[in-house]
Design an enzyme around this catalytic site. Sequence first.
Site, PDB file in Angstrom:
ATOM      1  N   ASP A  26     -23.809 -20.066  31.091  1.00 15.73           N
ATOM      2  CA  ASP A  26     -23.735 -18.635  30.821  1.00 15.73           C
ATOM      3  C   ASP A  26     -23.572 -17.939  32.164  1.00 15.73           C
ATOM      4  OD1 ASP A  26     -23.734 -16.209  29.547  1.00 15.73           O
ATOM      5  OD2 ASP A  26     -25.723 -16.419  28.641  1.00 15.73           O
ATOM      6  N   ASP A  85     -19.709 -10.675  30.384  1.00 10.77           N
ATOM      7  CA  ASP A  85     -19.555  -9.693  29.304  1.00 10.77           C
ATOM      8  C   ASP A  85     -20.671  -8.659  29.374  1.00 10.77           C
ATOM      9  OD1 ASP A  85     -21.286 -11.899  28.727  1.00 10.77           O
ATOM     10  OD2 ASP A  85     -21.429 -11.231  26.654  1.00 10.77           O
ATOM     11  N   ALA A 114     -25.334 -10.296  22.140  1.00 12.12           N
ATOM     12  CA  ALA A 114     -26.279  -9.177  22.010  1.00 12.12           C
ATOM     13  C   ALA A 114     -26.981  -9.131  20.655  1.00 12.12           C
ATOM     14  CB  ALA A 114     -25.573  -7.847  22.289  1.00 12.12           C
ATOM     15  N   CYS A 120     -46.070 -31.978  10.451  1.00 14.49           N
ATOM     16  CA  CYS A 120     -44.762 -32.371  10.963  1.00 14.49           C
ATOM     17  C   CYS A 120     -44.756 -33.877  11.154  1.00 14.49           C
ATOM     18  CB  CYS A 120     -44.526 -31.664  12.299  1.00 14.49           C
ATOM     19  SG  CYS A 120     -43.135 -32.288  13.228  1.00 14.49           S
ATOM     20  N   CYS A 122     -42.862 -35.504  13.447  1.00  9.29           N
ATOM     21  CA  CYS A 122     -42.289 -35.922  14.729  1.00  9.29           C
ATOM     22  C   CYS A 122     -43.260 -36.817  15.504  1.00  9.29           C
ATOM     23  CB  CYS A 122     -41.856 -34.716  15.561  1.00  9.29           C
ATOM     24  SG  CYS A 122     -43.138 -33.995  16.580  1.00  9.29           S
ATOM     25  N   CYS A 149     -46.505 -35.084  16.765  1.00 13.70           N
ATOM     26  CA  CYS A 149     -47.489 -34.711  15.731  1.00 13.70           C
ATOM     27  C   CYS A 149     -48.131 -35.921  15.075  1.00 13.70           C
ATOM     28  CB  CYS A 149     -46.831 -33.814  14.695  1.00 13.70           C
ATOM     29  SG  CYS A 149     -46.288 -32.268  15.438  1.00 13.70           S
TER      30      CYS A 149
HETATM   31  N1  GUN Z   1     -27.336 -14.599  25.894  1.00 13.96           N
HETATM   32  C1  GUN Z   1     -27.860 -13.925  24.844  1.00 13.96           C
HETATM   33  N2  GUN Z   1     -27.055 -12.907  24.481  1.00 13.96           N
HETATM   34  C2  GUN Z   1     -25.997 -12.918  25.327  1.00 13.96           C
HETATM   35  C3  GUN Z   1     -24.809 -12.124  25.437  1.00 13.96           C
HETATM   36  O1  GUN Z   1     -24.567 -11.172  24.687  1.00 13.96           O
HETATM   37  N3  GUN Z   1     -23.928 -12.473  26.436  1.00 13.96           N
HETATM   38  C4  GUN Z   1     -24.166 -13.532  27.278  1.00 13.96           C
HETATM   39  N4  GUN Z   1     -23.259 -13.813  28.198  1.00 13.96           N
HETATM   40  N5  GUN Z   1     -25.275 -14.288  27.184  1.00 13.96           N
HETATM   41  C5  GUN Z   1     -26.166 -13.990  26.222  1.00 13.96           C
HETATM   42 ZN    ZN Z   2     -44.042 -32.284  15.390  1.00 22.38          ZN
END
Ligand code: GUN
Ligand code: ZN
Length: 484
Positions: free
Chosen positions: A90, A125, A193, A276, A278, A281
Amino acid sequence: MAFGFEVLHKDIAGRIGRLRVGSKTVRTPALLPVINPHLQIVTPSELYRMGVEALITNAYIFYRSEHYRDLALERGLHAVLDYPGVIMTDSGSFQLSVYGDVEVGNRETLLFQQQIGSEIVVPLDLPTPPSADRGRAESELAVTLGRIDEACSLVGEHSVLAAPVQGGIFEDLREEAGREVSRRGCIVAPIGAVVPLMENYRYRDLVRVVLAAKRGLSPGACVHLFGAGHPAMLALAVAMGCDLFDSAAYALYAKEGRYLTVHGTQFLSELQELPCSCSVCRSHTPESLRRSSDRERLLALHNLQVTLAEIARIRQAIQDGTLWELVDERCRSHPRLLEGYRELLRSAPMLEPFDRSTKRRFFYRGDESCLRTEVVRYQRDLARFDLVGRVLVSFDGRPAPGFDRCLAFRPPFGPYPPGLAETFPIGQCELPSWDEPMVRAGCRGIAALVRSNPGVTFAVRCEDRWSGIVTEEVPGIEVLVDVD
Ligand code: GUN
Ligand code: ZN
């Protein structure tokens, strides 16, 4: 780099797919765990051994840390993280939305992400928050699209661009954003978002913006839901057509002593049992887990395993054609999820074209089932049915003299010719004893047939207890009441 997204199986708008990134393949739906190089409570190589085919990390964290920046530039992300799977990075956008400012530009982050060997890169963005007014959402969307344009010219052959779909809470802007992203040929499309919506349990709004984005996106786009990864909402998100998820929840929640389940989150401090199967757990009691010096890591491992198991369950449900049943089950865990589910059902006419044509079964789970895509499709197809003369719709299927044609009746779908008794959905539909909502829904099927055959005389034969519903839903129809 060879890159593509292929859909193998479908259910509702959900799909099982294969994302090919060079020589690597990621099976979707997929959860990309978020890795912070500073806090690796579960290491990327452990994740790989757990079957995690892709992860996501934040390029901005590498960019800002002199140590990690140099290391990543020298050796590449895969070596630094010791992870052979697909790595997505990201940009600094999330930090931008939280702190309002970042020290990196679009061009810089895109070049940096490629220099460190990221396979899926994200531009800078602008994540427009749900509170933004229309003017702000429009102008920020224009900036985001400009940055995607710049990214298209900067991303080379070793990486693929993920082009975020923004637009705030405005459905027409989300749809336009989706259309613009697909028009640019971007295959990976994260919907951005949405974290504030999920944090505030605004699942109805989440469904609205995701479906709006889907209307604009090409059906061949691989859709990522940014920041989503709570196991309780994954089935709902997949049903809308989301393929990739990323979440730091497993680690963040573990830090706060929170235990994820498919029904919601619980505090470890309040658990008397570990419900759970797993590995964590099954080898601990709540008390031994609370006391463990390794508590945070063990909790993170549990959280991750629960989430990965839910992804596996969703994939199986898609193959079996039982995703509606799973969504129904999951969304009853919280009233706000139920709102999201009901919004999804209101959109069934839009989802119907995506849905598969036959399924192994249709389990009736209450009123909501009457609005499913299969019912919408069945009743739409009924309108194509050509009839002549006098037609009887018989609730118990027995014919009566004086009619040219006798149709049987199966709620919540409606009338059917006896020859279709074994075919989907009539033959695969499992019902409890008939109730008013399903009979009412079935009567809407009769009404559709009546509307599309104006020259035909219809009558319905049913028990007295249904006759009121029949005349309410199909005004003017002749009703023959069964006396025996
Ligand atoms: N991580 C969570 N929401 C967003 C987003 O709207 N844009 C980016 N780039 N990373 C995110
Ligand atoms: Zn578990």
